[in-house]
Structures are given as structure tokens and as C-alpha cells.
Design an enzyme around this catalytic site. Structure first.
Site, PDB file in Angstrom:
ATOM      1  CD1 TRP A 238      24.317 -11.844 -39.124  1.00  0.00           C
ATOM      2  CD2 TRP A 238      24.441 -13.534 -40.603  1.00  0.00           C
ATOM      3  NE1 TRP A 238      25.082 -12.846 -38.576  1.00  0.00           N
ATOM      4  CE2 TRP A 238      25.173 -13.882 -39.458  1.00  0.00           C
ATOM      5  CE3 TRP A 238      24.386 -14.433 -41.666  1.00  0.00           C
ATOM      6  CZ2 TRP A 238      25.848 -15.106 -39.348  1.00  0.00           C
ATOM      7  CZ3 TRP A 238      25.059 -15.652 -41.558  1.00  0.00           C
ATOM      8  CH2 TRP A 238      25.774 -15.970 -40.400  1.00  0.00           C
TER       9      TRP A 238
ATOM     10  CG  ASP B 234      17.609 -13.317 -40.526  1.00  0.00           C
ATOM     11  OD1 ASP B 234      17.280 -13.819 -39.433  1.00  0.00           O
ATOM     12  OD2 ASP B 234      18.748 -13.470 -41.034  1.00  0.00           O
TER      13      ASP B 234
ATOM     14  CE  LYS C 151      23.429 -15.919 -33.846  1.00  0.00           C
ATOM     15  NZ  LYS C 151      23.081 -15.639 -35.241  1.00  0.00           N
TER      16      LYS C 151
END
Ligand code: PLP
Length: 369
Positions: A107, A177, A201
């Protein structure tokens, strides 16, 4: 008793499993939100009821995190990926000094690619050479006091690496993030200029992204951004600039209520999440190298347990038998392969115990052959 046993064993990397009690409330709301007498799918985003939903969700997040008053809580669309661009559009455009990004995994790389379109970026640490199996220690990081901000990913979802500290220096704005560990543990949010996390998530379905942004960042944002991508406009309209994802925000409300009332706050949630990850790591560590953890012990995640087996054939057999036994979502990310058990907030300790037992049985069965 669970209404859907297979869903209970959903170890998906995302969207992740949600708590049973929440699913039952959602089911009811699809037909009829009792206070309104309408389906949640057909309630106006301009209604007083929805205004209250947004207000309560925001307040719950503030309470859970102890968020200081000078932060705005936004509910945006476009996923975490849109934040990869909105952050540098707001904080990096036209700047001389580079923003400093950590390259700690799958990511991070995506975030960096997008930031580079907007302005100068310096990667101050990269795990690439070591195959993204560890995170930087504080001694390995050399920050510039001139950086407009530093950016990192608190939990690398694919590799299963998680920071257990807040890196960086307090005189340079921090951006993070937190998509895969938001509200999974306490967080000193006051140490960040901006935190973003999509819901799918740990805290809801796909469709909404939570942004916590310090007022100072909003005040200093450029004035020529498209309205949709302008935090200032989103703040002014209370995340109601255009039709917001009413349903997704409502589910996040239910999850935050569950965190506050059923779980009893983020300390408790963190303790449960730690118990879950420790069960799996103890199983892996005690398996005589049959199961091998992807990440270095010091950095492994309480959210995503990524591991391999001695051969690809054994991995396939493991995943096949796991599917037959009722587990789902255990295949590693397509970028990495192997196995990954994602054990987000909504996944129960009992489900992890069931998986640990399955892993033990599978190993015993293979040794006999
Ligand atoms: C899953 C994930 C993303 C991707 O988010 P989208 O909402 O699909 O854009 C970004 N960052 C992290 C850390 C993730 O785990």
C-alpha cells in the site's frame, strides 16, 4: 448463536467480516428504520434523521479516540485511494521541500506513486530490498524539519506489518493511512495532522472513508481544488456536498455503537485483537517451521497474519481443506501469495480458535503422511 456460521469464519482481507449484532440491525434497517418507518436505502441525505446519524457517528469516533476539538471528522467517498491524491493536492502542491514517505509495503508503494504526481517526494526508508518483511526503527529514520509532512501506513495489510509506535517528529505534520487498523486499538490522534481510513476493513462496508483532519490543514488548503476534492468544502457542508453514502455511514454508526457499548472502548478492542493475533502467532512459532510468518517478529500485525507453508502444493491443499471446513478469505493477497488470516474487529476470538485448531490438525495430518 451466529445467524450465519460461515460468515463467522470469514477471514477476508477486505471488505472484512462485521459483528453479528451489527448485521442483524442492518438487516432490520434495510426493511425499516424504526424511528423513520422507511428503508435505510431510501432515506434522504438531507433529512434530520441522517443529520443525527452523521453527528452521532462523529461523536462516537471522537469519544473512542479522545479526539481534540480542533479536528474535523469527515465521511468521504473514493476510498483510501482517493486520499492518496487528496493529501498531496492539499499539502504538497507548489511546495519546494519534498514530503517524506515511508515505503513499507504494497500500500505504501501505491500511495507514493500518486503523491509523486502532485509534488516532490522523498522516500526516507524502504523495505523493498529486504522484501518488505520489516518496518523501520526510529534510528533508521532521518527526517527533515522542512518536509511539508511525513506519510506512513500504520498497518501494511498485505504483508502483515504494523507499527506499534508513532514514528516521526512532532514538529513535522504527520499523515497516516490507517485503513486496516483504524479503531482497532487506541491511537493518540492528536499527534497527526491528518488520518484517513476507509471503513471496509474494521468498521463498516466499502463506500465511506473517514478523514480526521486538523483545522489548520483545512485553513491552509489551496483554494483552487475541485470542490469534491477540497477538504474545506467537505468541512463546510458537513460531508454533505453531494449525496453521501448514507447506508455505509449508517453501518459505521452501528459499529461505533458496538465498540462503545458492547466492547467497551478501544483498550478492550485492542486486548481482544491482541489475544486473537497471539493465538495465531503462537501456533506459527510452535510449528517447527511448518508455518512461516511473512514479517519479522518485531513488526507483525494484530490485524493481518500472513504466512507461508513449506511448498506451494501444501499451501493449495491447506486453502482447499480450509474452504471445505467452512473458512473463507484465507488466500494471501494476489501480490504475495501464501496464506493470510485477517482478524479485524468483527472477527471473534472463537473464530480464531477454530482456525488455530484447523492449522494444528492440518500440520499433524501432513506429518503422518
Ligand atoms: C485496503 C487498503 C487500501 C485500499 O483502499 P481502497 O478503499 O480500496 O481505495 C489502502 N490502504 C490500506 C492500508 C489498505 O489496507
Amino acid at each position: 448463536m451466529s445467524t450465519n456460521p460461515k460468515n463467522t469464519l470469514n477471514f477476508s482481507g477486505g471488505p472484512g467480516a462485521l459483528p453479528d449484532v451489527v448485521l442483524n440491525q442492518v438487516q432490520q434497517a434495510i426493511i425499516n428504520v424504526p424511528e423513520v418507518g422507511l428503508s435505510i436505502l431510501g432515506i434522504s441525505h438531507r433529512s434530520a434523521w441522517f443529520e443525527n446519524v452523521v453527528r452521532e457517528t462523529e461523536n462516537n469516533i471522537r469519544t473512542l479516540l479522545g479526539l481534540p476539538a480542533d479536528y474535523h471528522v469527515l465521511f468521504l467517498q473514493g476510498g483510501a485511494t482517493q486520499q492518496f491524491s487528496m493529501v498531496p493536492m492539499t499539502m504538497l502542491r507548489g511546495k519546494k521541500h519534498p514530503a517524506e514517505y515511508f515505503d513499507t509495503g504494497y500500500w505504501s508503494r501505491k500511495v507514493i506513486t500518486e503523491a509523486m504526481r502532485e509534488g516532490p517526494v522523498r522516500v526516507i526508508w524502504s523495505g523493498e530490498k529486504a522484501g518488505y518483511r520489516c518496518l523501520p526503527t526510529e534510528e533508521e529514520l532521518d527526517f527533515s524539519p522542512h518536509a511539508p509532512y511525513i506519510h506512513y501506513v500504520s498497518n501494511e495489510t498485505v504483508e502483515g506489518l504494523q507499527f506499534d509506535r508513532i514514528p516521526g517528529r512532532d514538529d513535522v505534520p504527520r499523515v497516516c493511512d490507517m485503513s486496516s487498523d483504524f479503531l482497532s486499538r487506541p491511537c493518540d490522534a492528536g499527534k497527526f495532522s491528518l488520518i484517513y481510513a476507509h471503513a471496509q476493513k474494521n468498521i463498516g462496508p466499502a463506500g465511506v472513508t473517514i478523514v480526521l483532519i486538523r483545522d489548520e490543514v483545512v485553513q491552509n488548503a489551496p483554494r483552487n481544488l475541485p470542490a469534491f476534492l477540497d477538504y474545506r468544502r467537505q468541512v463546510e457542508t458537513h460531508s454533505n456536498l453531494n449525496t453521501p453514502p448514507v447506508f455505509a455511514i449508517y453501518v459505521v454508526l452501528l459499529v461505533t455503537r458496538w465498540l462503545l457499548r458492547d466492547i467497551g472502548g478501544l483498550e478492550n478492542m485492542a486486548q481482544i485483537n491482541r489475544q486473537k493475533s497471539q493465538l495465531l502467532y503462537r501456533m506459527i512459532d510452535g510449528s517447527d517451521d511448518f508455518y512461516r510468518n511473512w514479517g519479522d517478529t518485531a513488526f507483525r500485525s494484530d490485524m493481518n497474519v500472513a504466512f507461508t507453508l513449506p511448498t506451494k502444493a501444501l499451501e493449495t491443499a491447506f486453502l482447499d481443506q480450509a474452504a471445505e471446513a467452512g473458512f473463507s478469505g484465507l488466500g494471501g493477497h494476489r501480490a504475495l501469495g501464501g496464506v493470510r488470516a485477517s482478524i479485524y474487529n468483527g472477527l471473534t476470538l472463537e473464530a480464531v480458535e477454530t482456525l488455530t485448531q484447523f492449522m494444528d490438525d492440518f500440520r499433524t495430518q501432513q506429518r503422518r503422511q
